[in-house]
Enzyme design. Structure first.
Site, PDB file in Angstrom:
ATOM      1  N   ASP A   1       2.983  -8.565  -5.745  1.00 29.60           N
ATOM      2  CA  ASP A   1       3.359  -9.420  -4.604  1.00 29.60           C
ATOM      3  C   ASP A   1       4.217 -10.617  -4.996  1.00 29.60           C
ATOM      4  O   ASP A   1       5.154 -10.970  -4.276  1.00 29.60           O
ATOM      5  CB  ASP A   1       2.130  -9.829  -3.777  1.00 29.60           C
ATOM      6  CG  ASP A   1       1.037 -10.447  -4.611  1.00 29.60           C
ATOM      7  OD1 ASP A   1       1.214 -10.555  -5.846  1.00 29.60           O
ATOM      8  OD2 ASP A   1       0.009 -10.836  -4.044  1.00 29.60           O
TER       9      ASP A   1
ATOM     10  N   THR B   1       2.121  -2.336  -9.706  1.00 27.18           N
ATOM     11  CA  THR B   1       0.966  -3.152 -10.127  1.00 27.18           C
ATOM     12  C   THR B   1      -0.255  -2.253 -10.218  1.00 27.18           C
ATOM     13  O   THR B   1      -0.432  -1.373  -9.375  1.00 27.18           O
ATOM     14  CB  THR B   1       0.681  -4.302  -9.139  1.00 27.18           C
ATOM     15  OG1 THR B   1      -0.632  -4.840  -9.424  1.00 27.18           O
ATOM     16  CG2 THR B   1       0.693  -3.868  -7.679  1.00 27.18           C
TER      17      THR B   1
ATOM     18  N   ASP C   1      -2.828  -3.586  -4.535  1.00 26.30           N
ATOM     19  CA  ASP C   1      -3.143  -4.537  -3.459  1.00 26.30           C
ATOM     20  C   ASP C   1      -1.943  -4.848  -2.563  1.00 26.30           C
ATOM     21  O   ASP C   1      -1.863  -5.940  -2.012  1.00 26.30           O
ATOM     22  CB  ASP C   1      -3.693  -5.841  -4.064  1.00 26.30           C
ATOM     23  CG  ASP C   1      -2.711  -6.485  -5.029  1.00 26.30           C
ATOM     24  OD1 ASP C   1      -1.729  -5.834  -5.416  1.00 26.30           O
ATOM     25  OD2 ASP C   1      -2.935  -7.650  -5.399  1.00 26.30           O
TER      26      ASP C   1
ATOM     27  N   ARG D   1       6.292 -13.631 -15.885  1.00 29.39           N
ATOM     28  CA  ARG D   1       6.004 -14.343 -14.629  1.00 29.39           C
ATOM     29  C   ARG D   1       6.809 -15.632 -14.718  1.00 29.39           C
ATOM     30  O   ARG D   1       6.521 -16.492 -15.536  1.00 29.39           O
ATOM     31  CB  ARG D   1       4.510 -14.656 -14.504  1.00 29.39           C
ATOM     32  CG  ARG D   1       3.618 -13.393 -14.531  1.00 29.39           C
ATOM     33  CD  ARG D   1       2.179 -13.766 -14.188  1.00 29.39           C
ATOM     34  NE  ARG D   1       1.226 -12.718 -14.540  1.00 29.39           N
ATOM     35  CZ  ARG D   1       0.918 -11.689 -13.756  1.00 29.39           C
ATOM     36  NH1 ARG D   1       1.504 -11.534 -12.611  1.00 29.39           N
ATOM     37  NH2 ARG D   1       0.000 -10.808 -14.144  1.00 29.39           N
TER      38      ARG D   1
ATOM     39  N   ARG E   1      -7.586  -8.820 -10.031  1.00 23.19           N
ATOM     40  CA  ARG E   1      -7.502 -10.204  -9.535  1.00 23.19           C
ATOM     41  C   ARG E   1      -8.288 -10.443  -8.251  1.00 23.19           C
ATOM     42  O   ARG E   1      -9.480 -10.674  -8.294  1.00 23.19           O
ATOM     43  CB  ARG E   1      -6.039 -10.610  -9.369  1.00 23.19           C
ATOM     44  CG  ARG E   1      -5.936 -12.107  -9.406  1.00 23.19           C
ATOM     45  CD  ARG E   1      -4.631 -12.691  -9.796  1.00 23.19           C
ATOM     46  NE  ARG E   1      -3.481 -11.851  -9.802  1.00 23.19           N
ATOM     47  CZ  ARG E   1      -2.435 -12.075 -10.574  1.00 23.19           C
ATOM     48  NH1 ARG E   1      -2.449 -13.097 -11.397  1.00 23.19           N
ATOM     49  NH2 ARG E   1      -1.383 -11.314 -10.525  1.00 23.19           N
TER      50      ARG E   1
ATOM     51  N   GLY F   1       2.752  -8.624 -13.853  1.00 22.29           N
ATOM     52  CA  GLY F   1       1.967  -7.820 -14.794  1.00 22.29           C
ATOM     53  C   GLY F   1       2.549  -6.420 -14.922  1.00 22.29           C
ATOM     54  O   GLY F   1       2.880  -5.798 -13.918  1.00 22.29           O
TER      55      GLY F   1
ATOM     56  N   ASP G   1      -3.100  -3.180  -9.548  1.00 25.41           N
ATOM     57  CA  ASP G   1      -4.117  -3.666  -8.598  1.00 25.41           C
ATOM     58  C   ASP G   1      -4.185  -2.879  -7.286  1.00 25.41           C
ATOM     59  O   ASP G   1      -5.182  -2.960  -6.574  1.00 25.41           O
ATOM     60  CB  ASP G   1      -3.859  -5.138  -8.253  1.00 25.41           C
ATOM     61  CG  ASP G   1      -4.075  -6.059  -9.441  1.00 25.41           C
ATOM     62  OD1 ASP G   1      -4.543  -5.568 -10.482  1.00 25.41           O
ATOM     63  OD2 ASP G   1      -3.776  -7.257  -9.321  1.00 25.41           O
TER      64      ASP G   1
HETATM   65  O1  F6P Z   1      -1.795  -8.091 -11.314  1.00 28.12           O
HETATM   66  C1  F6P Z   1      -2.142  -7.296 -12.382  1.00 28.12           C
HETATM   67  C2  F6P Z   1      -3.148  -7.962 -13.263  1.00 28.12           C
HETATM   68  O2  F6P Z   1      -3.436  -7.103 -14.339  1.00 28.12           O
HETATM   69  C3  F6P Z   1      -4.434  -8.400 -12.563  1.00 28.12           C
HETATM   70  O3  F6P Z   1      -5.328  -7.349 -12.386  1.00 28.12           O
HETATM   71  C4  F6P Z   1      -4.931  -9.465 -13.511  1.00 28.12           C
HETATM   72  O4  F6P Z   1      -5.760 -10.384 -12.867  1.00 28.12           O
HETATM   73  C5  F6P Z   1      -3.668 -10.125 -13.955  1.00 28.12           C
HETATM   74  O5  F6P Z   1      -2.638  -9.161 -13.803  1.00 28.12           O
HETATM   75  C6  F6P Z   1      -3.669 -10.624 -15.375  1.00 28.12           C
HETATM   76  O6  F6P Z   1      -2.445 -11.228 -15.612  1.00 28.12           O
HETATM   77  P1  F6P Z   1      -1.958 -11.701 -17.057  1.00 28.12           P
HETATM   78  O7  F6P Z   1      -1.620 -10.476 -17.839  1.00 28.12           O
HETATM   79  O8  F6P Z   1      -0.763 -12.530 -16.781  1.00 28.12           O
HETATM   80  O9  F6P Z   1      -3.096 -12.438 -17.664  1.00 28.12           O
END
Ligand code: F6P
Length: 330
Positions: free
Chosen positions: A110, A133, A137, A79, A179, A18, A135
């Site tokens: 991660d 990120t 985390d 991803r 997440r 992300g 997050d």
């Molecule tokens: O890891 C960052 C994040 O924004 C999370 O907070 C969220 O759950 C996820 O990515 C969403 O991912 P995507 O943009 O692939 O839907």
């Protein structure tokens, strides 16, 4: 953690997973530091997908002009499922070798750092990871690149929701990203005077939430905004709002999911500076033989943590922040 340094002449930089505000500032810092140390720097586009598809281009000074202040990532992000396979990683390695790339800086969360770790173990390509990120985390850093901006964005949005919540005497459930982590929810909740903060790491039974809302009603609070982290133990904002509506049918309840709004926008000054410091440290770390590590910031000092620990060890939420949030929301 520190190996005998190999002679690094060409490094590759990529953003993966992300996107997060400040990634561009980190790329810029890697490129600038690379040039300072007389290295060639290659941009790998769309993360590990670009490594597999050979979407790799040499970066010049002009490639990084006016990117520091821009949200998103000009290298783009993805991803990659294929990189999770040995065949995918083999293709990626062949492409890196065809460009003569000796080492990598991987900016991401991660999943991205897991990729860098595997790649080092299998093919011996040294990598320094940067925590990118929203997050927050990752173990091994107090803060990740993008977290501060995402919290500011969330708070700005919640302030607006508060205006309409107060005008209509409504109860709002606002879902924030994160997440499996409650860091954005805690910060945004404290920073926007939330009535309650629901996070994946802690149980917050609906009964407790009902008691809190009733208490606030007696205290003549004019509005209630409950912050819910996605992936929370009691469900997302929609699910919780439905449970509350069943118990408090007279409450006028609305739900807002902030979603990807939190990932965009110009990075805050904090994120620009954090990304800049970490980008330079990543290049210097590689030149000193610090491989398979993540550069992070702990107590305002740059610290290198083995990637394995950064991705496996749990970063705990701050109990003191939760205690403060509890006091402030009653
Ligand atoms: O890891 C960052 C994040 O924004 C999370 O907070 C969220 O759950 C996820 O990515 C969403 O991912 P995507 O943009 O692939 O839907």
């Amino acid at each position: 953690m520190t190996d005998q340094p190999i002679n690094i002449k060409k490094i590759g930089v990529l953003t993966s997973g992300g996107d997060a505000p400040g990634m561009n500032a980190a790329i810029r810092a890697v490129v600038r530091a690379g040039f300072y140390y007389k290295l060639e720097v290659y941009g790998i586009y769309r993360g590990y997908e670009g490594m597999i598809n050979n979407d790799i281009r040499k970066l010049e000074n002009k490639s990084i002009a006016h990117v520091l202040e821009r949200g998103g990532t000009f290298l783009k992000s993805a991803r990659s499922e294929e990189f999770k396979t040995v065949e995918g990683r083999q293709k990626a390695y062949n492409n890196l070798k065809s460009h003569g790339i000796d080492a990598l800086v991987v900016i991401g969360g991660d999943g991205s750092l897991t990729g860098a770790h595997l790649f080092y173990k299998e093919f011996g390509i040294p990598a320094v990871g940067l925590p990118g990120t929203i997050d927050n985390d990752l173990f091994g850093t107090d803060l990740t690149i993008g977290f501060d901006t995402a919290c500011n964005t969330a708070i700005e949005a919640i302030d607006k929701i508060r205006d309409t919540a107060t005008s209509h005497d409504r109860l709002f459930f606002v879902e924030v990203m994160g997440r499996d982590a409650g860091f954005i929810a805690i910060n945004a909740g404290i920073g926007s005077a939330a009535a309650a903060i629901l996070i994946p790491e802690k149980k917050f039974p609906v009964e407790k939430l009902i008691d809190r809302l009733k208490f606030r009603e007696k205290a003549k609070k004019e509005s209630n905004v409950v912050i819910v982290a996605e992936g929370g133990k009691s469900g997302g904002a929609q699910e919780i709002s439905e449970k509350v509506k069943k118990i408090l049918p007279t409450y006028d309840i609305k739900v807002t999911i902030l979603g990807h709004l939190q990932r965009g926008g110009a990075p805050s000054s904090f994120d620009r500076i954090l990304a800049s410091k970490l980008g330079v440290s990543a290049v210097e770390g590689l030149l000193q033989g610090k491989y398979d590590v993540m550069a992070g910031i702990i107590n305002n000092k740059i610290v290198f943590t083995p990637i394995k620990r950064a991705i496996v060890d749990d970063k705990q939420v701050d109990e003191e922040e939760l205690r403060i949030a509890g006091i402030l929301s009653t």
